[in-house]
Design a protein around this motif. Structure first.
Motif, PDB file in Angstrom:
ATOM      1  N   VAL A   3     -29.361  70.941  46.745  1.00 65.63           N
ATOM      2  CA  VAL A   3     -29.575  71.768  47.939  1.00 65.63           C
ATOM      3  C   VAL A   3     -29.311  70.949  49.188  1.00 65.63           C
ATOM      4  N   MET A   4     -29.874  69.749  49.238  1.00 68.85           N
ATOM      5  CA  MET A   4     -29.682  68.903  50.418  1.00 68.85           C
ATOM      6  C   MET A   4     -28.231  68.450  50.541  1.00 68.85           C
ATOM      7  N   LEU A   5     -27.568  68.230  49.416  1.00 70.16           N
ATOM      8  CA  LEU A   5     -26.175  67.810  49.466  1.00 70.16           C
ATOM      9  C   LEU A   5     -25.303  68.886  50.098  1.00 70.16           C
ATOM     10  N   GLN A   6     -25.527  70.138  49.748  1.00 71.53           N
ATOM     11  CA  GLN A   6     -24.756  71.223  50.348  1.00 71.53           C
ATOM     12  C   GLN A   6     -25.005  71.309  51.848  1.00 71.53           C
ATOM     13  N   LEU A   7     -26.251  71.114  52.266  1.00 69.76           N
ATOM     14  CA  LEU A   7     -26.558  71.139  53.694  1.00 69.76           C
ATOM     15  C   LEU A   7     -25.919  69.959  54.416  1.00 69.76           C
ATOM     16  N   VAL A  31     -23.558  79.121  57.054  1.00 73.80           N
ATOM     17  CA  VAL A  31     -23.767  78.594  55.704  1.00 73.80           C
ATOM     18  C   VAL A  31     -25.093  77.847  55.632  1.00 73.80           C
ATOM     19  N   PHE A  32     -25.392  77.081  56.673  1.00 75.15           N
ATOM     20  CA  PHE A  32     -26.651  76.332  56.738  1.00 75.15           C
ATOM     21  C   PHE A  32     -27.838  77.290  56.675  1.00 75.15           C
ATOM     22  N   ARG A  33     -27.786  78.345  57.471  1.00 76.20           N
ATOM     23  CA  ARG A  33     -28.897  79.308  57.510  1.00 76.20           C
ATOM     24  C   ARG A  33     -29.060  80.038  56.177  1.00 76.20           C
ATOM     25  N   ILE A  34     -27.956  80.465  55.584  1.00 80.22           N
ATOM     26  CA  ILE A  34     -28.019  81.167  54.304  1.00 80.22           C
ATOM     27  C   ILE A  34     -28.587  80.250  53.224  1.00 80.22           C
ATOM     28  N   GLN A  35     -28.180  78.988  53.241  1.00 83.27           N
ATOM     29  CA  GLN A  35     -28.678  78.047  52.241  1.00 83.27           C
ATOM     30  C   GLN A  35     -30.175  77.812  52.406  1.00 83.27           C
ATOM     31  N   MET A  55     -43.696  62.194  45.659  1.00 84.88           N
ATOM     32  CA  MET A  55     -42.246  62.112  45.610  1.00 84.88           C
ATOM     33  C   MET A  55     -41.776  61.223  46.745  1.00 84.88           C
ATOM     34  N   ALA A  56     -40.572  60.749  46.615  1.00 83.08           N
ATOM     35  CA  ALA A  56     -40.023  59.867  47.642  1.00 83.08           C
ATOM     36  C   ALA A  56     -39.749  60.639  48.931  1.00 83.08           C
ATOM     37  N   GLY A  57     -39.504  61.936  48.848  1.00 87.91           N
ATOM     38  CA  GLY A  57     -39.226  62.732  50.031  1.00 87.91           C
ATOM     39  C   GLY A  57     -37.742  62.765  50.369  1.00 87.91           C
ATOM     40  N   ILE A  58     -37.464  63.219  51.566  1.00 88.28           N
ATOM     41  CA  ILE A  58     -36.074  63.325  52.002  1.00 88.28           C
ATOM     42  C   ILE A  58     -35.741  62.255  53.025  1.00 88.28           C
ATOM     43  N   GLY A  59     -36.482  61.169  53.016  1.00 94.17           N
ATOM     44  CA  GLY A  59     -36.269  60.087  53.975  1.00 94.17           C
ATOM     45  C   GLY A  59     -34.881  59.471  53.886  1.00 94.17           C
ATOM     46  N   VAL A  60     -34.310  59.407  52.686  1.00 91.76           N
ATOM     47  CA  VAL A  60     -32.977  58.846  52.527  1.00 91.76           C
ATOM     48  C   VAL A  60     -31.940  59.718  53.236  1.00 91.76           C
ATOM     49  N   TRP A  61     -32.170  61.015  53.251  1.00 92.63           N
ATOM     50  CA  TRP A  61     -31.230  61.912  53.926  1.00 92.63           C
ATOM     51  C   TRP A  61     -31.239  61.695  55.431  1.00 92.63           C
ATOM     52  N   CYS A  62     -32.346  61.211  55.980  1.00 95.82           N
ATOM     53  CA  CYS A  62     -32.378  60.887  57.413  1.00 95.82           C
ATOM     54  C   CYS A  62     -31.384  59.774  57.723  1.00 95.82           C
ATOM     55  N   ASN A  63     -31.288  58.800  56.822  1.00 93.20           N
ATOM     56  CA  ASN A  63     -30.299  57.730  57.008  1.00 93.20           C
ATOM     57  C   ASN A  63     -28.876  58.279  56.931  1.00 93.20           C
ATOM     58  N   VAL A  64     -28.660  59.220  56.029  1.00 93.37           N
ATOM     59  CA  VAL A  64     -27.334  59.842  55.913  1.00 93.37           C
ATOM     60  C   VAL A  64     -26.984  60.579  57.202  1.00 93.37           C
ATOM     61  N   VAL A  65     -27.945  61.295  57.771  1.00 98.13           N
ATOM     62  CA  VAL A  65     -27.694  62.026  59.024  1.00 98.13           C
ATOM     63  C   VAL A  65     -27.404  61.053  60.158  1.00 98.13           C
TER      64      VAL A  65
END
Length: 135
Positions: A3-7, A31-35, A55-65
């Motif tokens: 899910v996060m990868l698509q966003l 697409v973002f809103r629909i997802q 869980m580790a959370g989505i902290g790694v995705w913050c680095n990606v952003v």
């Protein structure tokens, strides 16, 4: 992760190529809103509540952003000086200076925006306390 990868793919496209194809930006946000809506419906209506666990959370995705944002600033700066009318027929030093000044301006604006708003929402402490009580 899926899910996060698509966003992140949609967000990355907007950040990297939004200035080159501005008509695609509203479609990516759609697409973002629909997802997000589909994920919310999946979590609230179609699946069972999982057993609470740390869980580790989505902290790694913050680095990606952050990396996507930095790459997007450089890419948009390059596209502006390479294809922009203001830099048509100018020397390479003028183009490099324009790209450098664009990147510096983007960093300054981001710092100002970070200072204007709070870094955390007021509900974060409440949610962390609830999570600690459950776990």
């Amino acid at each position: 992760i899926e899910v996060m990868l698509q966003l992140m793919l949609s967000l990355g496209y907007v950040l990297l190529f939004g200035s080159a194809a501005p008509l695609i930006v509203p479609l990516c946000f759609l697409v973002f809103r629909i997802q997000v809506q589909a994920s919310a419906m999946l979590l609230t209506e179609c699946t069972r509540r999982p057993f609470p666990q740390r869980m580790a959370g989505i902290g790694v995705w913050c680095n990606v952003v952050q990396v996507l944002t930095a790459m997007g600033v450089v890419t948009n700066g390059f596209l502006i000086v390479h294809y922009g009318y203001a830099f048509a027929g100018t020397k390479i030093t003028a183009k490099l200076t324009g790209c450098f000044l664009y990147c510096i301006l983007a960093v300054i604006l981001r710092a100002c925006m970070n200072d204007l708003g709070p870094s955390q929402d007021s509900a974060v402490k409440l949610l962390e306390a609830r999570r600690n009580r459950v776990l």
